[in-house]
Write a protein that holds these residues in place. Structure first.
Motif, PDB file in Angstrom:
ATOM      1  N   MET A   1       0.896  -0.958   0.257  1.00  0.00           N
ATOM      2  CA  MET A   1       0.027   0.180  -0.283  1.00  0.00           C
ATOM      3  C   MET A   1       0.346   1.254  -0.103  1.00  0.00           C
ATOM      4  N   ALA A   2       2.063   0.823   0.272  1.00  0.00           N
ATOM      5  CA  ALA A   2       3.223   2.017   0.292  1.00  0.00           C
ATOM      6  C   ALA A   2       3.960   2.513  -1.244  1.00  0.00           C
ATOM      7  N   GLY A   3       3.522   1.387  -1.756  1.00  0.00           N
ATOM      8  CA  GLY A   3       3.915   1.031  -2.835  1.00  0.00           C
ATOM      9  C   GLY A   3       5.571   0.160  -3.088  1.00  0.00           C
ATOM     10  N   ASP A   4       6.217   0.385  -2.059  1.00  0.00           N
ATOM     11  CA  ASP A   4       7.901  -1.039  -2.142  1.00  0.00           C
ATOM     12  C   ASP A   4       6.963  -1.816  -2.495  1.00  0.00           C
ATOM     13  N   HIS A   5       7.213  -1.772  -3.562  1.00  0.00           N
ATOM     14  CA  HIS A   5       6.852  -3.265  -4.601  1.00  0.00           C
ATOM     15  C   HIS A   5       7.472  -4.657  -3.803  1.00  0.00           C
ATOM     16  N   ASP A   6       9.024  -4.422  -4.194  1.00  0.00           N
ATOM     17  CA  ASP A   6       9.897  -5.176  -3.966  1.00  0.00           C
ATOM     18  C   ASP A   6       9.729  -5.922  -2.900  1.00  0.00           C
ATOM     19  N   ARG A   7      10.063  -5.232  -1.435  1.00  0.00           N
ATOM     20  CA  ARG A   7       9.828  -5.724  -0.155  1.00  0.00           C
ATOM     21  C   ARG A   7       8.077  -6.267   0.062  1.00  0.00           C
ATOM     22  N   ALA A   8       7.208  -5.772  -0.886  1.00  0.00           N
ATOM     23  CA  ALA A   8       6.400  -6.366  -0.867  1.00  0.00           C
ATOM     24  C   ALA A   8       6.536  -7.982  -0.542  1.00  0.00           C
ATOM     25  N   ARG A   9       6.618  -8.265  -2.323  1.00  0.00           N
ATOM     26  CA  ARG A   9       7.023  -9.609  -2.754  1.00  0.00           C
ATOM     27  C   ARG A   9       7.668  -9.820  -1.150  1.00  0.00           C
TER      28      ARG A   9
ATOM     29  N   PRO B   1      -1.252   5.329   1.354  1.00  0.00           N
ATOM     30  CA  PRO B   1      -1.067   4.168   1.246  1.00  0.00           C
ATOM     31  C   PRO B   1      -2.958   3.845   0.189  1.00  0.00           C
ATOM     32  N   SER B   2      -2.880   2.981  -0.415  1.00  0.00           N
ATOM     33  CA  SER B   2      -4.375   2.291  -1.337  1.00  0.00           C
ATOM     34  C   SER B   2      -4.022   0.902  -1.194  1.00  0.00           C
ATOM     35  N   LYS B   3      -5.062   0.489  -0.941  1.00  0.00           N
ATOM     36  CA  LYS B   3      -5.230  -1.439  -1.582  1.00  0.00           C
ATOM     37  C   LYS B   3      -5.971  -1.153  -3.018  1.00  0.00           C
ATOM     38  N   GLU B   4      -6.903  -0.120  -2.929  1.00  0.00           N
ATOM     39  CA  GLU B   4      -7.993  -0.392  -4.029  1.00  0.00           C
ATOM     40  C   GLU B   4      -7.196   0.174  -5.013  1.00  0.00           C
ATOM     41  N   ARG B   5      -6.366   1.708  -5.057  1.00  0.00           N
ATOM     42  CA  ARG B   5      -5.134   1.882  -5.775  1.00  0.00           C
ATOM     43  C   ARG B   5      -4.118   2.437  -6.182  1.00  0.00           C
ATOM     44  N   PRO B   6      -2.727   1.382  -6.200  1.00  0.00           N
ATOM     45  CA  PRO B   6      -2.002   1.606  -6.057  1.00  0.00           C
ATOM     46  C   PRO B   6      -1.637   2.279  -6.219  1.00  0.00           C
TER      47      PRO B   6
ATOM     48  N   VAL C   1       1.713   3.984  -7.223  1.00  0.00           N
ATOM     49  CA  VAL C   1       2.957   4.063  -7.949  1.00  0.00           C
ATOM     50  C   VAL C   1       2.685   3.178  -8.771  1.00  0.00           C
ATOM     51  N   GLY C   2       2.947   3.399 -10.546  1.00  0.00           N
ATOM     52  CA  GLY C   2       2.821   2.378 -11.746  1.00  0.00           C
ATOM     53  C   GLY C   2       2.063   3.009 -12.217  1.00  0.00           C
ATOM     54  N   GLY C   3       2.843   2.464 -14.053  1.00  0.00           N
ATOM     55  CA  GLY C   3       1.984   2.862 -14.611  1.00  0.00           C
ATOM     56  C   GLY C   3       0.040   2.323 -14.823  1.00  0.00           C
ATOM     57  N   LEU C   4      -0.928   1.988 -14.380  1.00  0.00           N
ATOM     58  CA  LEU C   4      -1.681   1.565 -13.903  1.00  0.00           C
ATOM     59  C   LEU C   4      -2.578   2.431 -13.171  1.00  0.00           C
ATOM     60  N   SER C   5      -1.412   3.576 -12.512  1.00  0.00           N
ATOM     61  CA  SER C   5      -1.562   4.448 -11.536  1.00  0.00           C
ATOM     62  C   SER C   5      -1.705   5.414 -12.325  1.00  0.00           C
ATOM     63  N   ARG C   6      -0.827   5.549 -13.356  1.00  0.00           N
ATOM     64  CA  ARG C   6      -1.067   7.059 -14.745  1.00  0.00           C
ATOM     65  C   ARG C   6      -2.145   7.144 -15.756  1.00  0.00           C
ATOM     66  N   ALA C   7      -1.984   5.658 -15.864  1.00  0.00           N
ATOM     67  CA  ALA C   7      -2.796   5.416 -17.354  1.00  0.00           C
ATOM     68  C   ALA C   7      -4.474   6.226 -17.022  1.00  0.00           C
ATOM     69  N   PRO C   8      -5.245   6.317 -16.581  1.00  0.00           N
ATOM     70  CA  PRO C   8      -6.080   7.310 -16.665  1.00  0.00           C
ATOM     71  C   PRO C   8      -4.950   9.184 -16.778  1.00  0.00           C
ATOM     72  N   LEU C   9      -4.522   9.152 -15.911  1.00  0.00           N
ATOM     73  CA  LEU C   9      -3.555  10.600 -15.352  1.00  0.00           C
ATOM     74  C   LEU C   9      -3.392  10.677 -17.169  1.00  0.00           C
ATOM     75  N   LEU C  10      -2.342  10.348 -18.184  1.00  0.00           N
ATOM     76  CA  LEU C  10      -1.843  10.358 -19.073  1.00  0.00           C
ATOM     77  C   LEU C  10      -3.117  10.616 -20.474  1.00  0.00           C
TER      78      LEU C  10
ATOM     79  N   GLU D   1      10.835   8.742   3.911  1.00  0.00           N
ATOM     80  CA  GLU D   1       9.692   8.719   3.245  1.00  0.00           C
ATOM     81  C   GLU D   1       9.034   7.951   3.872  1.00  0.00           C
ATOM     82  N   ARG D   2       9.063   6.993   5.133  1.00  0.00           N
ATOM     83  CA  ARG D   2       8.801   6.879   6.120  1.00  0.00           C
ATOM     84  C   ARG D   2       7.948   8.228   7.474  1.00  0.00           C
ATOM     85  N   ALA D   3       8.304   9.563   7.632  1.00  0.00           N
ATOM     86  CA  ALA D   3       8.329  10.367   8.332  1.00  0.00           C
ATOM     87  C   ALA D   3       7.846  10.938   7.138  1.00  0.00           C
TER      88      ALA D   3
END
Length: 695
Positions: free
Chosen positions: A130-138, A344-349, A351-360, A609-611
């Motif tokens: 939810m914070a966008g840290d996908h490497d640690r999340a994996r 933080p959001s689990k509905e709409r992550p 960061v990433g391409g999918l979050s940018r697509a509607p804006l683009l 970032e955490r702060a």
């Protein structure tokens, strides 16, 4: 003692049957509940069943304290992990979640392989996701699955598998991610997984499909999710989330009226107690209203979503565009792309391409509108790259339309026609009538650029027919909704033989109202706010209590269409007590203490970032506390008949005046200056020139 054992047994049986109120009533009979570990866990489960999250967390906190007193660190750690889990899934307060997980790990000490470690790994997974840290999340997802399977901790391995599949998708492994989610859907719908876990994770699956624009799967799984919610007995926040998904699908299929009603209900259900995900249904509500041409209502919802910490764009930017300021709209979208909101959001992550697509997609539209073809082409190219990575028909259609818009602006009619045709065909196959109509309008522009006026006219006609069929308008300058049969709002040019000849008229007839003031005349859809105004116009200079207005106008006549404003529904009951009772107030302050601890730890370790994330959580809690307290620190009454009626009447009148301004601006201006709202409302025109209203 025997009575206590009997009450706990009764609660256990009621919980097993999903009879939450019965369970809570039985637990009320337990004299020393704070000394019963089983009783406190049953209390937590039943409290969540009746949707009181603060009571759920408080019960787990009491259980945690009990195990600490007894010197049972592993059991105390488990209770702490459950607190972190509920706070993560239902409040989005990651600083508080991190604080509890740190406490859990301290209690576990040197132990490294227990069932509690599985729960902690699942929490770590979603905190990082939810914070966008996908490497640690994996990394944590793999750990949650491993430990969850080893120790048979169902929530851990299911959450780990779900997060892992979503991370596969977001990383571009579409085939692997979809296959993993399909397997999970079968498992979750089998009935072999606990209802609470399956319900929460089915919501995750639908969110994943919505983000990927895989609408067929989203629709199928949303229907299954709704059926599960209706039969499982568990409610929690699942009902509101289910409604948001249903609203999204209804909007896509063109049923905007029902979509708006469902989104409004979702807002009502997800509003209580520290739920930062309220921004999710609010943005959906704004999107639906924008599609219906209700710019004022859309703006209201998007602004409220922004206040909840969510990114209101591209929706709010499109409102600004429709209001005539394309430059400001482009600036908003560009800023949203450069500085994504990190809530933080689990509905709409975040960061990433999918979050940018509607804006683009919208950045391309707006850049073309202001003549910035360099930015438009860059945005269209990036959108095309994202569509190629995620292989979604909807994203491919959006990318084709973006390319087509750029080609039209460059005068390349041949390329524009090719791309816009692809967009039209794809949206028609998907079954999205609004998007298909938008693509047809772009195709018409492409035909104009290709010097094919007859084909352009044909596409514009088809587009308008499609929009008329679903009662929608395209958000462009001047697209504010005017008259529609559904709204009952029509321009009136005079000459009606039955119209009253008086100079000032505010007369209701069925679900419409004739208004006349100075040289203005219109027939508008009747609204609750207009009925309040009518009552005030009938008694110039007199103060009327809001309760009198609400009692007189609460029940509209059968068949009358009324628009419900965000949060405008009054309570039919009396004073329900403080907006925050003692338990909720303690819960808020506990969350604030936990956030302060996380913030201090982040500053101590230099984790900027955490702060930043902790500071955002802190600001959210402080705003919630400010909302819940009145002047001088007095608790506001939640559900107080007078207070809720005051807010409802004020919002309804403001909305009605806003709609009136579209068709009779001078009358709206007169009423804005002479109508006063509050606990007592009044109409106070100039005594020397009080209009004689025909009502």
């Amino acid at each position: 003692m025997q009575e206590t054992v009997g009450s706990v047994a009764a609660a256990r049986e009621a919980v097993a049957l999903g009879r939450w109120a019965e369970a809570l009533a039985a637990l009320d009979q337990v004299a020393e509940l704070d000394e019963s570990a089983e009783g406190l866990e049953l209390l937590a489960t039943a409290s969540y069943g009746v949707t009181t999250l603060e009571a759920t967390v408080a019960a787990w906190e009491r259980l945690h304290a009990l195990h600490v007193r007894r010197g049972e660190p592993v059991e105390a750690a488990r209770a702490g992990a459950m607190i972190a889990m509920f706070l993560m899934m239902d409040s989005g307060l990651m600083a508080a979640v991190r604080g509890w997980i740190a406490r859990v790990e301290r209690l576990l000490g040197d132990r490294d392989d227990t069932p509690v470690h599985a729960l902690a790994a699942a929490v770590h997974t979603y905190e990082r996701f939810m914070a966008g840290d996908h490497d640690r999340a994996r990394m944590w997802a793999a750990r949650a699955v491993e430990l969850g399977v080893r120790h048979d901790v169902e929530p851990a391995h299911i959450l780990g598998r779900t997060a892992g599949a979503r991370l596969q998708l977001l990383g571009g492994d579409v085939d692997g991610g979809l296959a993993a989610l399909d397997e999970l859907a079968v498992l979750l719908l089998s009935g072999d997984v606990a209802p609470l876990v399956s319900g929460i994770m089915m919501c995750e699956l639908v969110c994943a499909m919505q983000g990927l624009a895989q609408y067929d799967r989203a629709e199928e799984w949303s229907a299954a999710f709704e059926s599960m919610r209706a039969t499982s007995g568990f409610v929690g926040a699942l009902s509101g989330r289910c409604r948001v998904h249903r609203a999204e699908i209804l909007r896509l299929r063109g049923d905007c009226a029902e979509a708006e009603a469902e989104a409004q209900r979702a807002c009502d259900e997800l509003r209580p107690w520290m739920r930062r995900e309220l921004g999710w249904p609010l943005t959906e509500l704004g999107t639906i209203r924008l599609r219906r041409g209700d710019l004022a209502g859309a703006e209201e919802a998007f602004v409220a979503a922004h206040a909840s910490g969510w990114d209101p764009h591209p929706g709010l930017a499109l409102v600004r565009f429709a209001q005539g300021d394309a430059t400001a709209a482009l600036r908003l979208v560009s800023d949203a792309l450069e500085h994504p909101v990190r809530v933080p959001s689990k509905e709409r992550p975040p960061v990433g391409g999918l979050s940018r697509a509607p804006l683009l997609e919208v950045q391309t539209l707006l850049s073309v509108a202001v003549g910035d073809l360099t930015t438009a082409a860059t945005a269209a190219d990036e959108l095309g790259t994202i569509a190629a990575i995620f292989r979604s028909r909807a994203l491919a259609a959006a990318a084709a339309l973006a390319r087509g818009r750029v080609a039209v602006a460059r005068g390349d009619g041949t390329a524009a026609v090719t791309d816009c045709r692809v967009a039209v065909e794809e949206w028609c196959v998907i079954g999205a009538p609004f998007e298909a109509a938008v693509a047809r309008l772009a195709l018409a522009d492409a035909y104009d650029a290709a010097h094919e006026p007859a084909l352009a006219a044909e596409e514009r006609s088809a587009a308008q027919a499609g929009l008329d069929e679903i009662g929608a308008v395209v958000p462009t300058p001047g697209s504010q909704r005017a008259a529609t049969a559904e709204d009952g709002v029509t321009a009136h040019t005079g000459g009606d033989a039955d119209a009253d000849e008086a100079a000032t008229v505010f007369r209701r007839s069925g679900d419409t109202r004739l208004v006349r003031y100075l040289d203005e005349e219109a027939v508008v859809r009747d609204l609750v706010g207009l009925r309040y105004l009518e009552r005030l116009l009938a008694h110039p200079g007199r103060e009327l209590h809001v309760l009198d207005l609400v009692r007189l106008e609460r029940a509209p006549e059968a068949g009358t269409a009324t628009r419900v404003e965000v949060g405008a529904l009054p309570s039919a009951g009396g004073d329900a007590g403080p907006m925050l009772d003692d338990q909720a107030r303690r819960a808020y302050r506990n969350r604030l203490d936990e956030i302060e601890e996380d913030l201090a730890d982040a500053e101590r370790t230099g984790d900027a970032e955490r702060a930043e994330l902790a500071e955002a959580d802190r600001e959210f809690i402080l705003a919630e506390l400010a909302r819940a307290f009145g002047l001088g620190g007095r608790s506001r009454a939640a559900g107080s008949t007078s207070e809720r009626a005051r807010g409802s009447v004020t919002r309804s009148v403001r909305y009605a005046l806003g709609k009136l301004r579209e068709h009779a601006p001078r009358l709206a201006e007169h009423l804005e200056h002479t109508v006063h709202t509050g606990t007592f409302c009044s109409y106070r025109p100039d005594p020397a020139a009080t209009p004689l209203w025909t009502l």
